[in-house]
Design an enzyme around this catalytic site. Structure first.
Site, PDB file in Angstrom:
ATOM      1  N   GLU A  76      -3.373   4.726   2.177  1.00 35.98           N
ATOM      2  CA  GLU A  76      -4.390   4.921   1.120  1.00 35.98           C
ATOM      3  C   GLU A  76      -4.957   6.331   1.161  1.00 35.98           C
ATOM      4  O   GLU A  76      -5.201   6.937   0.109  1.00 35.98           O
ATOM      5  CB  GLU A  76      -5.532   3.897   1.258  1.00 35.98           C
ATOM      6  CG  GLU A  76      -5.105   2.438   1.158  1.00 35.98           C
ATOM      7  CD  GLU A  76      -4.633   2.013  -0.233  1.00 35.98           C
ATOM      8  OE1 GLU A  76      -4.736   2.799  -1.186  1.00 35.98           O
ATOM      9  OE2 GLU A  76      -4.154   0.861  -0.358  1.00 35.98           O
ATOM     10  N   ASP A 217       6.514  -1.954  -2.895  1.00 45.00           N
ATOM     11  CA  ASP A 217       6.605  -1.279  -4.201  1.00 45.00           C
ATOM     12  C   ASP A 217       6.793   0.239  -4.180  1.00 45.00           C
ATOM     13  O   ASP A 217       7.783   0.788  -4.653  1.00 45.00           O
ATOM     14  CB  ASP A 217       5.374  -1.641  -5.065  1.00 45.00           C
ATOM     15  CG  ASP A 217       4.048  -1.571  -4.287  1.00 45.00           C
ATOM     16  OD1 ASP A 217       4.051  -1.116  -3.137  1.00 45.00           O
ATOM     17  OD2 ASP A 217       3.013  -1.963  -4.858  1.00 45.00           O
ATOM     18  N   GLU A 310      -3.008 -11.592  -9.751  1.00 47.43           N
ATOM     19  CA  GLU A 310      -2.336 -10.981  -8.599  1.00 47.43           C
ATOM     20  C   GLU A 310      -0.981 -11.650  -8.336  1.00 47.43           C
ATOM     21  O   GLU A 310       0.003 -10.977  -8.127  1.00 47.43           O
ATOM     22  CB  GLU A 310      -3.225 -11.064  -7.355  1.00 47.43           C
ATOM     23  CG  GLU A 310      -4.408 -10.102  -7.394  1.00 47.43           C
ATOM     24  CD  GLU A 310      -4.002  -8.627  -7.238  1.00 47.43           C
ATOM     25  OE1 GLU A 310      -3.298  -8.100  -8.115  1.00 47.43           O
ATOM     26  OE2 GLU A 310      -4.407  -8.007  -6.245  1.00 47.43           O
ATOM     27  N   GLU A 331      -0.718  -1.032 -13.251  1.00 53.40           N
ATOM     28  CA  GLU A 331       0.760  -0.978 -13.302  1.00 53.40           C
ATOM     29  C   GLU A 331       1.369  -1.295 -14.664  1.00 53.40           C
ATOM     30  O   GLU A 331       2.315  -0.631 -15.090  1.00 53.40           O
ATOM     31  CB  GLU A 331       1.373  -1.877 -12.219  1.00 53.40           C
ATOM     32  CG  GLU A 331       1.292  -1.296 -10.812  1.00 53.40           C
ATOM     33  CD  GLU A 331      -0.083  -1.421 -10.175  1.00 53.40           C
ATOM     34  OE1 GLU A 331      -0.967  -2.095 -10.776  1.00 53.40           O
ATOM     35  OE2 GLU A 331      -0.300  -0.868  -9.088  1.00 53.40           O
ATOM     36  N   THR A 437       1.888   7.714  -6.660  1.00 56.91           N
ATOM     37  CA  THR A 437       1.658   6.293  -6.935  1.00 56.91           C
ATOM     38  C   THR A 437       0.196   5.979  -7.264  1.00 56.91           C
ATOM     39  O   THR A 437      -0.128   4.855  -7.625  1.00 56.91           O
ATOM     40  CB  THR A 437       2.164   5.417  -5.767  1.00 56.91           C
ATOM     41  OG1 THR A 437       2.179   4.051  -6.181  1.00 56.91           O
ATOM     42  CG2 THR A 437       1.310   5.576  -4.533  1.00 56.91           C
TER      43      THR A 437
HETATM   44  C1  DMJ Z   1      -2.976   1.910  -6.234  1.00 59.89           C
HETATM   45  O1  DMJ Z   1      -3.695   2.319  -5.149  1.00 59.89           O
HETATM   46  C2  DMJ Z   1      -1.568   2.423  -6.189  1.00 59.89           C
HETATM   47  O2  DMJ Z   1      -1.010   2.347  -7.457  1.00 59.89           O
HETATM   48  C3  DMJ Z   1      -0.704   1.685  -5.209  1.00 59.89           C
HETATM   49  O3  DMJ Z   1       0.617   2.108  -5.239  1.00 59.89           O
HETATM   50  C4  DMJ Z   1      -0.762   0.217  -5.475  1.00 59.89           C
HETATM   51  N1  DMJ Z   1      -2.093  -0.284  -5.587  1.00 59.89           N
HETATM   52  C5  DMJ Z   1      -3.054   0.409  -6.382  1.00 59.89           C
HETATM   53  C6  DMJ Z   1      -3.108   0.021  -7.828  1.00 59.89           C
HETATM   54  O4  DMJ Z   1      -2.847  -1.264  -8.101  1.00 59.89           O
END
Ligand code: DMJ
Length: 531
Positions: A76, A217, A310, A331, A437
């Site tokens: 994170e 992912d 979820e 997403e 991401t």
């Molecule tokens: C974000 O922190 C990023 O997109 C991560 O790859 C997945 N989770 C969250 C959003 O859902």
């Protein structure tokens, strides 16, 4: 939407990481670095707010300190903090900030990003090179830290770390990210799949569910985007090999299920909201037909609930117990943005409108936007994750702004291209942008330009050294700067060659643009063209 949430964060939560939109106060969540402000910074520029961008960039430089006794998620911190600061650094020119002469290869926000990333490096010091999931920013990895990391927590660094290395000239970051990727690649099963959690000391798979959602992912996302950003075929080949196995074992009717990584038998017939990035990723590869069909599946779930739960049981067509929430994730909107760009089909604008209306109706509170605890009865949670401002709103905005410079492909003179570097040698933004991401855009042109200049500087140094030591073996002259850093001090004549006033690691030679041989001749007519 953005300013309602953002102003409320500033008024009620800053300097905490996140706003609590029901109690109208703040809390630290992923660390203690005013996370929402860092994550939201580049969105300000996406919305065209240069003055607030400048104000916040300077607040962050004055207030954020990574020298803190905090256990932080390596993943994170990388995607939100390092990624957010890198993007802000790369966009600083467009934001009208005063730039250092070496920008984009140097600058205060880049130094902050590097400082944050350096605090993560101890996590990578494992026998396998795969990182621990958590690191103490002050003390390094705790001796009691679990060695179990999720797959995405191992394989989601190459975009930010290669960007850092190529902008600064310090290869450490890219090296550790690549080592982790190589180690992970070698652990795939005989049928070509990876599981969900791995022991980074023993390389044993602890959770053996293979799929494209939670825990995995962004590993796949970074293979594709890393291949594009770095023009790296090896990363693309890895992705294609995984994709073949994913299509073979996990795809049913354009849904993607979870299967046992060694046998390929279905372990969970569910769709997770995190998986909704996949159609966007497929569209980046030109795999449009499949992307469109999968998107339609996911959009049908959105329409059923006014959000993506979820977890969604595909056979039952309903939510899964205790996973009924929608924490304002981006997403599906992200995929809509890519697919609208690829197809021009207004279905994707419709999804954007649906998302906007649902979020307004269900999540808006007097103090911001709240995560939905349960999509069945619209109960709310007292949380607004920083990705709501970094990603969800940014992708919505970009979906509805097809000529935005971040989409790339513009014409010279319309603000799509920008000059940077000493004497304007860097043409920035010309190759479009790659979003990390957390939706933080990275500029491939900046990476190319900074690494080209550091390579040229290295060649120049080597050439000058070879003049001082004509008999020295060629191989020993081409070592990268980092490898040489640990070596004994060089002789007097070499140090004279490297001066004046030049540091060994990151010298700044402000030569005008001209061929390499011409530069050498300016420096003393040492070579002729046919030498
Ligand atoms: C974000 O922190 C990023 O997109 C991560 O790859 C997945 N989770 C969250 C959003 O859902």
């Amino acid at each position: 939407m953005f300013y309602h949430a953002y102003n409320s964060y500033l008024d009620n939560a800053f300097p905490y990481d996140e706003l609590r939109p029901l109690t109208c106060d703040g809390q630290d969540t992923w660390g203690s670095f005013s996370l929402t402000l860092i994550d939201a910074l580049d969105t300000l520029l996406v919305l065209g707010n240069q003055t607030e961008f400048q104000r916040v960039a300077s607040i962050l430089q004055d207030t954020v300190d990574f020298d803190i006794d905090v256990n932080a998620s390596v993943f994170e911190t990388n995607i939100r903090v390092v990624g957010g600061l890198l993007s802000a650094h790369l966009l600083a020119g467009r934001a009208g900030m005063e730039l250092e002469p070496g920008w984009p290869c140097s600058g205060p926000l880049l130094r902050m990003a590097a400082e944050a990333a350096r605090r993560l490096i101890p996590a990578f010091q494992t026998p396998t090179g795969m990182p621990y999931g958590t690191v103490n920013l002050l003390h390094g990895v705790s001796p009691t830290e679990t060695p179990v990391t999720c797959t995405a927590g191992v394989g989601t660094f190459i975009l930010e770390f290669a960007t850092l290395s190529r902008l600064t000239g310090d290869p450490t970051f890219e090296d550790v990210a690549r080592r982790a990727l190589t180690a992970l690649w070698k652990t795939r099963s005989d049928i070509g799949l990876v599981g969900n959690h791995i022991d980074v000391l023993s390389k044993k798979w602890v959770a053996q569910d293979a799929g494209i959602g939670a825990g995995v992912d962004s590993y796949f996302e970074y293979l594709v985007k890393g291949a594009i950003l770095l023009q790296d075929e090896e990363l693309l080949n890895m992705f294609h090999a995984y994709d073949a196995a994913i299509q073979n074992y996990t795809r049913f009717d354009d849904w993607y299920l979870w299967v046992q990584m060694h046998k390929g038998t279905v372990s969970m017939p569910i769709f997770q909201s995190l998986e909704a990035f996949w159609p966007g990723l497929q569209s980046l590869l030109g795999n449009l037909d499949s992307a469109v069909r999968t998107f339609q599946n996911y959009y049908s779930v959105w329409r059923q609930f006014g959000g993506l739960p979820e977890f969604y049981s595909i056979p039952q067509g309903y939510t899964v117990d205790k996973r009924e929430g929608y924490p304002l994730r981006p997403e599906l909107i992200e995929s809509a943005m890519y697919l609208f760009r690829a197809t021009g089909d207004h279905t994707y604008l419709q999804l954007g409108l649906d998302a906007l209306e649902s979020i307004e109706k269900v999540s808006r509170t007097p103090c911001g936007y709240a995560s939905v605890k349960d999509l069945r009865d619209h109960q709310l949670d007292n949380r607004m994750e920083s990705f709501f401002l970094a990603e969800t709103i940014k992708y919505l905005y970009l979906l509805f702004d097809p000529t935005h410079f971040l989409h790339g492909g513009g014409m010279e003179g319309d603000g799509s291209w920008e000059e940077g570097g000493e004497g304007g040698q860097c043409v920035l933004g010309a190759g479009g942008f790659i979003f990390n991401t957390e939706a933080h855009p990275l500029d491939p042109a900046a990476l190319y330009c900074c690494s080209r200049h550091s390579k040229e500087r290295q060649e120049l140094r080597d050439a000058l050294l070879s003049l001082s030591h004509p008999k020295k073996k060629a191989g020993s002259q081409s070592k990268p700067a980092d490898e040489r850093a640990g070596e004994p001090p060089q002789s007097q004549s070499e140090s004279i060659a490297l001066k004046p006033g030049e540091k060994k690691t990151l010298p700044t030679l402000s030569c005008p643009v001209q061929p390499f041989s011409a530069r050498l001749s300016v420096l003393g007519q040492v070579f002729s063209d046919n030498s």
